[in-house]
Write an enzyme that holds these catalytic residues in place. Structure first.
Site, mmCIF file in Angstrom:
data_model
loop_
_atom_site.group_PDB
_atom_site.id
_atom_site.type_symbol
_atom_site.label_atom_id
_atom_site.label_comp_id
_atom_site.label_asym_id
_atom_site.label_seq_id
_atom_site.Cartn_x
_atom_site.Cartn_y
_atom_site.Cartn_z
ATOM 1 N N LEU A 67 -10.977 -9.075 39.701
ATOM 2 C CA LEU A 67 -11.090 -9.219 38.245
ATOM 3 C C LEU A 67 -12.554 -9.206 37.816
ATOM 4 C CD1 LEU A 67 -8.395 -12.012 38.051
ATOM 5 C CD2 LEU A 67 -8.149 -9.693 37.135
ATOM 6 N N PRO A 68 -12.828 -8.867 36.533
ATOM 7 C CA PRO A 68 -14.229 -8.705 36.121
ATOM 8 C C PRO A 68 -15.080 -9.963 36.252
ATOM 9 C CG PRO A 68 -12.724 -7.675 34.533
ATOM 10 C CD PRO A 68 -11.869 -8.435 35.494
ATOM 11 N N THR A 98 -16.603 -10.750 41.880
ATOM 12 C CA THR A 98 -17.922 -11.393 41.906
ATOM 13 C C THR A 98 -17.873 -12.479 40.846
ATOM 14 O OG1 THR A 98 -18.943 -9.313 42.548
ATOM 15 C CG2 THR A 98 -20.402 -11.028 41.706
ATOM 16 N N LYS A 173 -22.934 -13.520 47.298
ATOM 17 C CA LYS A 173 -22.771 -12.231 46.601
ATOM 18 C C LYS A 173 -23.767 -12.103 45.438
ATOM 19 C CE LYS A 173 -20.984 -8.355 45.185
ATOM 20 N NZ LYS A 173 -21.422 -7.117 45.829
ATOM 21 N N LYS A 242 -23.992 -8.843 34.343
ATOM 22 C CA LYS A 242 -23.341 -10.150 34.543
ATOM 23 C C LYS A 242 -23.855 -10.805 35.831
ATOM 24 C CE LYS A 242 -19.724 -10.124 37.060
ATOM 25 N NZ LYS A 242 -18.468 -9.989 37.792
HETATM 26 P P1 NAD Z 1 -12.704 -3.012 36.703
HETATM 27 O O1 NAD Z 1 -13.029 -3.420 35.315
HETATM 28 O O2 NAD Z 1 -12.593 -1.569 37.064
HETATM 29 O O3 NAD Z 1 -11.335 -3.730 37.177
HETATM 30 C C1 NAD Z 1 -10.940 -5.012 36.771
HETATM 31 C C2 NAD Z 1 -9.478 -4.933 36.371
HETATM 32 O O4 NAD Z 1 -8.981 -6.240 36.069
HETATM 33 C C3 NAD Z 1 -9.241 -4.076 35.114
HETATM 34 O O5 NAD Z 1 -8.379 -3.002 35.430
HETATM 35 C C4 NAD Z 1 -8.599 -5.056 34.122
HETATM 36 O O6 NAD Z 1 -7.619 -4.465 33.298
HETATM 37 C C5 NAD Z 1 -7.995 -6.076 35.073
HETATM 38 N N1 NAD Z 1 -7.691 -7.366 34.451
HETATM 39 C C6 NAD Z 1 -8.486 -8.130 33.664
HETATM 40 N N2 NAD Z 1 -7.829 -9.256 33.307
HETATM 41 C C7 NAD Z 1 -6.586 -9.192 33.876
HETATM 42 C C8 NAD Z 1 -5.460 -10.044 33.862
HETATM 43 N N3 NAD Z 1 -5.458 -11.196 33.181
HETATM 44 N N4 NAD Z 1 -4.343 -9.666 34.549
HETATM 45 C C9 NAD Z 1 -4.339 -8.490 35.223
HETATM 46 N N5 NAD Z 1 -5.394 -7.632 35.273
HETATM 47 C C10 NAD Z 1 -6.499 -7.997 34.599
HETATM 48 O O7 NAD Z 1 -13.804 -3.725 37.615
HETATM 49 P P2 NAD Z 1 -14.205 -3.364 39.132
HETATM 50 O O8 NAD Z 1 -15.379 -2.449 39.106
HETATM 51 O O9 NAD Z 1 -12.991 -3.003 39.894
HETATM 52 O O10 NAD Z 1 -14.761 -4.794 39.596
HETATM 53 C C11 NAD Z 1 -13.900 -5.879 39.909
HETATM 54 C C12 NAD Z 1 -14.763 -7.002 40.491
HETATM 55 O O11 NAD Z 1 -15.389 -6.547 41.689
HETATM 56 C C13 NAD Z 1 -15.884 -7.466 39.549
HETATM 57 O O12 NAD Z 1 -16.050 -8.851 39.657
HETATM 58 C C14 NAD Z 1 -17.105 -6.717 40.069
HETATM 59 O O13 NAD Z 1 -18.311 -7.387 39.754
HETATM 60 C C15 NAD Z 1 -16.812 -6.689 41.554
HETATM 61 N N6 NAD Z 1 -17.428 -5.568 42.297
HETATM 62 C C16 NAD Z 1 -17.391 -4.295 41.802
HETATM 63 C C17 NAD Z 1 -17.965 -3.260 42.543
HETATM 64 C C18 NAD Z 1 -17.957 -1.818 42.051
HETATM 65 O O14 NAD Z 1 -18.681 -1.000 42.641
HETATM 66 N N7 NAD Z 1 -17.175 -1.467 41.041
HETATM 67 C C19 NAD Z 1 -18.571 -3.513 43.777
HETATM 68 C C20 NAD Z 1 -18.560 -4.831 44.264
HETATM 69 C C21 NAD Z 1 -17.980 -5.846 43.515
#
Ligand code: NAD
Length: 292
Positions: A67-68, A98, A173, A242
């Site tokens: 999740l975000p 994260t 992280k 963030k």
């Molecule tokens: P993203 O925004 O693509 O995915 C997050 C998903 O969570 C979205 O699809 C959103 O609709 C869903 N969501 C939000 N609230 C919800 C709820 N109540 N119920 C169900 N679904 C819900 O983000 P991401 O890039 O996949 O990142 C996810 C996490 O991983 C973040 O914390 C980010 O910092 C971390 N991260 C991302 C990356 C990257 O390269 N994208 C790398 C390492 C870590």
């Protein structure tokens, strides 16, 4: 043989990739997301969709979150219709988001008070690493819970490091991402200096990457997403801003003065009016003198 089940909440860039690795690892994967495109993409790769967290909890007592922010994680665990309301006995939540160490510790206590457990297991490697099962995971929580999560962690990662009690993974992280945020700025400044000195950026990086100035940013980000003007890593400015803000808060909470880190945080915060949230996080290099 009956397949072991896992539920995934958050099927975005990382969640989708992790589902691919879990399916390839032989697990039956149930998932839910608020977004229609994310649900459709997950269904297309073989995830069984459910419509609510309650339905997810009926299927499995192992739940992975991607999740975000910490606020989303909190909502999904202790909010209305959250995991705490519907969890099967001894549910294990693996939070790969994260998130914020102090929020994580509070949630771990709340879950533990009802017989459940939480591991913080944030990830590095981006969507491609998630899909390939080659992420790095830094983990906080109890050893016994980690052992229970191990089959899933092995399907997701090439390296998993257990740092200590709840919150340790999320602290590690944030520290990692602060360094990555700094490397993006310092490496862009170094390449801008090279450009001004008449050097070819690709050749300069070839030299740096064989020497002591290299980092993952110079070895991976510059060739893969920056020098080719691709800017399509799958990680957004919004999420990295963030993380930098949270790392800065961690420094403040611990009353540490880290002048260079503070300057990095200022540079990332100052990018907000000029680089939109949904742009690729590598776009921060455009705030330096680098010619892209
Ligand atoms: P993203 O925004 O693509 O995915 C997050 C998903 O969570 C979205 O699809 C959103 O609709 C869903 N969501 C939000 N609230 C919800 C709820 N109540 N119920 C169900 N679904 C819900 O983000 P991401 O890039 O996949 O990142 C996810 C996490 O991983 C973040 O914390 C980010 O910092 C971390 N991260 C991302 C990356 C990257 O390269 N994208 C790398 C390492 C870590």
């Amino acid at each position: 043989m009956v397949k072991q089940r896992i539920g995934v909440i958050g099927l975005g860039s990382m969640g989708n990739g992790m589902c691919q690795s879990l399916l390839r690892g032989g697990f039956e994967v149930f998932g839910t997301d608020l977004g229609v495109p994310q649900r459709q993409a997950a269904e297309a790769i073989g995830v069984t969709l459910v419509d609510s967290i309650a339905q997810l909890c009926q299927q499995t007592e192992i739940i992975l979150l991607s999740l975000p922010t910490a606020q989303h994680v909190k909502q999904v665990i202790v909010g209305d219709d959250g995991i705490l309301q519907s969890a099967q006995p001894s549910t294990l939540v693996i939070d790969t988001s994260t998130s914020e160490p102090d929020v994580t510790r509070g949630l771990a206590e709340q879950l533990a008070s009802q017989g459940h457990a939480l591991l913080d297991a944030p990830v590095s490697g981006g969507p491609s690493g998630a899909a390939a099962g080659t992420m790095v995971m830094v983990i906080g929580g109890k050893e016994a819970d980690l052992q229970r999560a191990m089959p899933f962690i092995e399907a997701l990662s090439a390296k998993a490091v257990h740092l200590g009690p709840s919150g340790s993974g999320h602290a590690a992280k944030l520290i990692n991402n602060l360094l990555c945020a700094a490397h993006l700025v310092t490496t862009a400044e170094a390449v801008a200096l090279g450009q001004k000195a008449g050097l070819d950026p690709a050749k300069l990086l070839e030299g740096l990457n064989a020497g002591s100035g290299r980092s993952a940013v110079s070895e991976v980000n510059f060739p893969r997403w920056i020098l080719n003007n691709g800017f399509d890593s799958g990680f957004t400015m919004q999420l990295m801003r963030k993380d930098v803000r949270l790392a800065e808060k961690l420094c403040r909470d611990l009353e540490l003065e880290l002048p260079l880190s503070e300057q990095v945080a200022k540079i990332w915060a100052a990018s907000e009016p000029t680089i939109p949230d949904q742009d690729d996080f590598n776009c921060i290099v455009k705030t330096t003198g680098l010619e892209t």
